[in-house]
Design a protein around this motif. Structure first.
Motif, PDB file in Angstrom:
ATOM      1  N   VAL A  11       7.288   9.372  -3.415  1.00  0.00           N
ATOM      2  CA  VAL A  11       6.753   8.409  -2.435  1.00  0.00           C
ATOM      3  C   VAL A  11       5.273   8.183  -2.751  1.00  0.00           C
ATOM      4  O   VAL A  11       4.526   9.150  -2.940  1.00  0.00           O
ATOM      5  CB  VAL A  11       6.893   8.973  -0.999  1.00  0.00           C
ATOM      6  CG1 VAL A  11       6.271   8.021   0.015  1.00  0.00           C
ATOM      7  CG2 VAL A  11       8.353   9.239  -0.666  1.00  0.00           C
ATOM      8  N   ALA A  48       0.789  -3.046   2.072  1.00  0.00           N
ATOM      9  CA  ALA A  48       2.057  -3.195   2.811  1.00  0.00           C
ATOM     10  C   ALA A  48       2.886  -4.332   2.212  1.00  0.00           C
ATOM     11  O   ALA A  48       4.089  -4.179   1.960  1.00  0.00           O
ATOM     12  CB  ALA A  48       1.766  -3.455   4.289  1.00  0.00           C
ATOM     13  N   GLY A  51       4.760  -3.479  -0.895  1.00  0.00           N
ATOM     14  CA  GLY A  51       5.893  -2.549  -0.854  1.00  0.00           C
ATOM     15  C   GLY A  51       5.601  -1.128  -0.431  1.00  0.00           C
ATOM     16  O   GLY A  51       6.496  -0.281  -0.498  1.00  0.00           O
ATOM     17  N   GLU A  53       5.441   2.100   1.672  1.00  0.00           N
ATOM     18  CA  GLU A  53       6.161   2.605   2.860  1.00  0.00           C
ATOM     19  C   GLU A  53       5.217   3.413   3.726  1.00  0.00           C
ATOM     20  O   GLU A  53       5.439   3.601   4.911  1.00  0.00           O
ATOM     21  CB  GLU A  53       7.241   3.603   2.440  1.00  0.00           C
ATOM     22  CG  GLU A  53       8.473   3.071   1.836  1.00  0.00           C
ATOM     23  CD  GLU A  53       9.272   4.256   1.332  1.00  0.00           C
ATOM     24  OE1 GLU A  53       9.820   5.004   2.148  1.00  0.00           O
ATOM     25  OE2 GLU A  53       9.299   4.432   0.098  1.00  0.00           O
ATOM     26  N   TRP A  54       4.197   3.983   3.065  1.00  0.00           N
ATOM     27  CA  TRP A  54       3.196   4.803   3.740  1.00  0.00           C
ATOM     28  C   TRP A  54       1.808   4.342   3.316  1.00  0.00           C
ATOM     29  O   TRP A  54       1.624   3.947   2.158  1.00  0.00           O
ATOM     30  CB  TRP A  54       3.323   6.275   3.322  1.00  0.00           C
ATOM     31  CG  TRP A  54       4.386   7.047   4.007  1.00  0.00           C
ATOM     32  CD1 TRP A  54       5.682   7.168   3.609  1.00  0.00           C
ATOM     33  CD2 TRP A  54       4.255   7.815   5.210  1.00  0.00           C
ATOM     34  NE1 TRP A  54       6.353   7.978   4.489  1.00  0.00           N
ATOM     35  CE2 TRP A  54       5.503   8.389   5.478  1.00  0.00           C
ATOM     36  CE3 TRP A  54       3.189   8.082   6.086  1.00  0.00           C
ATOM     37  CZ2 TRP A  54       5.725   9.209   6.589  1.00  0.00           C
ATOM     38  CZ3 TRP A  54       3.419   8.895   7.182  1.00  0.00           C
ATOM     39  CH2 TRP A  54       4.678   9.449   7.425  1.00  0.00           C
ATOM     40  N   VAL A  83       5.026  -0.068   8.471  1.00  0.00           N
ATOM     41  CA  VAL A  83       4.608   0.853   7.408  1.00  0.00           C
ATOM     42  C   VAL A  83       4.080   2.123   8.096  1.00  0.00           C
ATOM     43  O   VAL A  83       3.329   2.038   9.071  1.00  0.00           O
ATOM     44  CB  VAL A  83       3.505   0.220   6.538  1.00  0.00           C
ATOM     45  CG1 VAL A  83       2.958   1.217   5.534  1.00  0.00           C
ATOM     46  CG2 VAL A  83       4.042  -1.013   5.833  1.00  0.00           C
ATOM     47  N   ASN A  84       4.503   3.279   7.607  1.00  0.00           N
ATOM     48  CA  ASN A  84       4.045   4.543   8.203  1.00  0.00           C
ATOM     49  C   ASN A  84       2.595   4.799   7.808  1.00  0.00           C
ATOM     50  O   ASN A  84       2.223   4.595   6.650  1.00  0.00           O
ATOM     51  CB  ASN A  84       4.896   5.702   7.693  1.00  0.00           C
ATOM     52  CG  ASN A  84       6.346   5.522   8.067  1.00  0.00           C
ATOM     53  OD1 ASN A  84       6.667   5.305   9.234  1.00  0.00           O
ATOM     54  ND2 ASN A  84       7.226   5.592   7.074  1.00  0.00           N
ATOM     55  N   LEU A 243       5.254   1.758  -8.047  1.00  0.00           N
ATOM     56  CA  LEU A 243       6.471   2.062  -7.288  1.00  0.00           C
ATOM     57  C   LEU A 243       7.680   2.107  -8.215  1.00  0.00           C
ATOM     58  O   LEU A 243       8.586   2.918  -8.040  1.00  0.00           O
ATOM     59  CB  LEU A 243       6.679   1.016  -6.178  1.00  0.00           C
ATOM     60  CG  LEU A 243       5.675   1.089  -5.022  1.00  0.00           C
ATOM     61  CD1 LEU A 243       5.805  -0.149  -4.127  1.00  0.00           C
ATOM     62  CD2 LEU A 243       5.872   2.357  -4.197  1.00  0.00           C
ATOM     63  N   SER A 247      10.053   5.526  -9.009  1.00  0.00           N
ATOM     64  CA  SER A 247      11.459   5.569  -8.590  1.00  0.00           C
ATOM     65  C   SER A 247      12.438   5.615  -9.760  1.00  0.00           C
ATOM     66  O   SER A 247      13.650   5.549  -9.553  1.00  0.00           O
ATOM     67  CB  SER A 247      11.769   4.369  -7.691  1.00  0.00           C
ATOM     68  OG  SER A 247      11.535   3.188  -8.394  1.00  0.00           O
TER      69      SER A 247
END
Ligand SMILES: O=C(O)c1ccccc1N[C@@H]1O[C@H](COP(=O)(O)O)[C@@H](O)[C@H]1O
Length: 248
Positions: A11, A48, A51, A53-54, A83-84, A243, A247
């Protein structure tokens, strides 16, 4: 390789560090080394949109004990809805912790308080569980507190205490690498992961997509994520590129 055999992804948490109301990057966390990157809301919204997520959001003025960017942090969190946000800097008592959660932070990163106020840290770790991470900000194996200006004890002794307290997650920063684009301290991360079964987030030094690929190799050992700062702001690579590497 089947879907089931794939190593889980790393992440990525783009960093938005705020000082004097602006998004900045420091070198080795030293006050006075700021490079300014404009409006923190614009930076966060850009990550954000690309892409994330945090987002790792830091109030540097609060970390240094010289002020607060409370209004800006609130605006950032509101604008990146969905978004976290992991929030850190100056969260050292019930009032600042409750406020951080109220404005929508998903996770709070405790630095100084985990070193200087072990009883309080243990109580909020017990009360809030996954919502509390502990930032292990180190030079060598000595922890750094109060804007990284004061020594905060031995990393391994403090980790033993935090493990007993049930800390849910550690955010490990090699202060000497932070903002230097010299690559992450993989040895340090390995040593920390050998001493805990809790997830670890790496911070400091990422400079290239190769660094992200190297960190992804550590996912099976317990590395959950990586904070990316200067490399993104300096355009060393884009967040979508990062990202993708994180991944695969
Ligand atoms: O991120 C930085 O560059 C940084 C520099 C100097 C001090 C702190 C910094 N970052 C974040 O602040 C927390 C610690 O804050 P506190 O000690 O709890 O007030 C640290 O974990 C980093 O996330």
């Amino acid at each position: 390789m089947s879907e089931f055999n794939k190593t889980p992804r790393l992440v990525l948490l783009p960093a938005v560090d705020v000082a004097g109301g602006k998004a900045v990057r420091l070198t080795k966390g030293e006050a006075g080394t700021e490079t300014s990157y404009g409006d923190p809301v614009d930076a966060a919204v850009e990550w954000a949109d690309q892409g994330a997520e945090w987002i790792h959001l830091v109030d540097l003025d609060a970390a240094f004990g010289r002020g607060s960017n409370g209004g800006v942090l609130k605006k950032v969190i509101r604008q990146v809805k969905g978004v976290n946000v992991e929030l850190s800097g100056g969260i050292r008592d019930d009032a600042s912790l409750e406020h951080a959660l109220e404005i929508g932070a998903k996770r709070i990163n405790l630095g100084t308080a985990a070193l200087e106020n072990p009883e309080w840290a243990a109580s909020v770790i017990a009360q809030y569980g996954e919502a509390i991470a502990v930032g292990l900000d180190v030079r060598g194996t000595t922890l750094a507190a109060r804007g990284w200006t004061k020594d905060g004890g031995d990393l391994w002794a403090v980790m033993d205490r935090l493990e007993d307290a049930g800390a849910a997650r550690y955010v490990v920063t090699d202060v000497t690498k932070d903002g230097t684009l010299q690559g992450p301290n993989v040895d340090l991360l390995r040593q920390v992961m050998e001493r805990t079964r809790r997830p670890v987030v790496a911070s400091g030094g990422i400079s290239s997509l190769d660094d992200i690929a190297a960190l992804r190799e550590l996912v099976p050992l317990g590395l959950e994520g990586a904070i990316v700062g200067k490399a993104l702001y300096a355009g060393a690579f884009t967040l979508p590129q990062a990202l993708d590497v994180a991944s695969h």
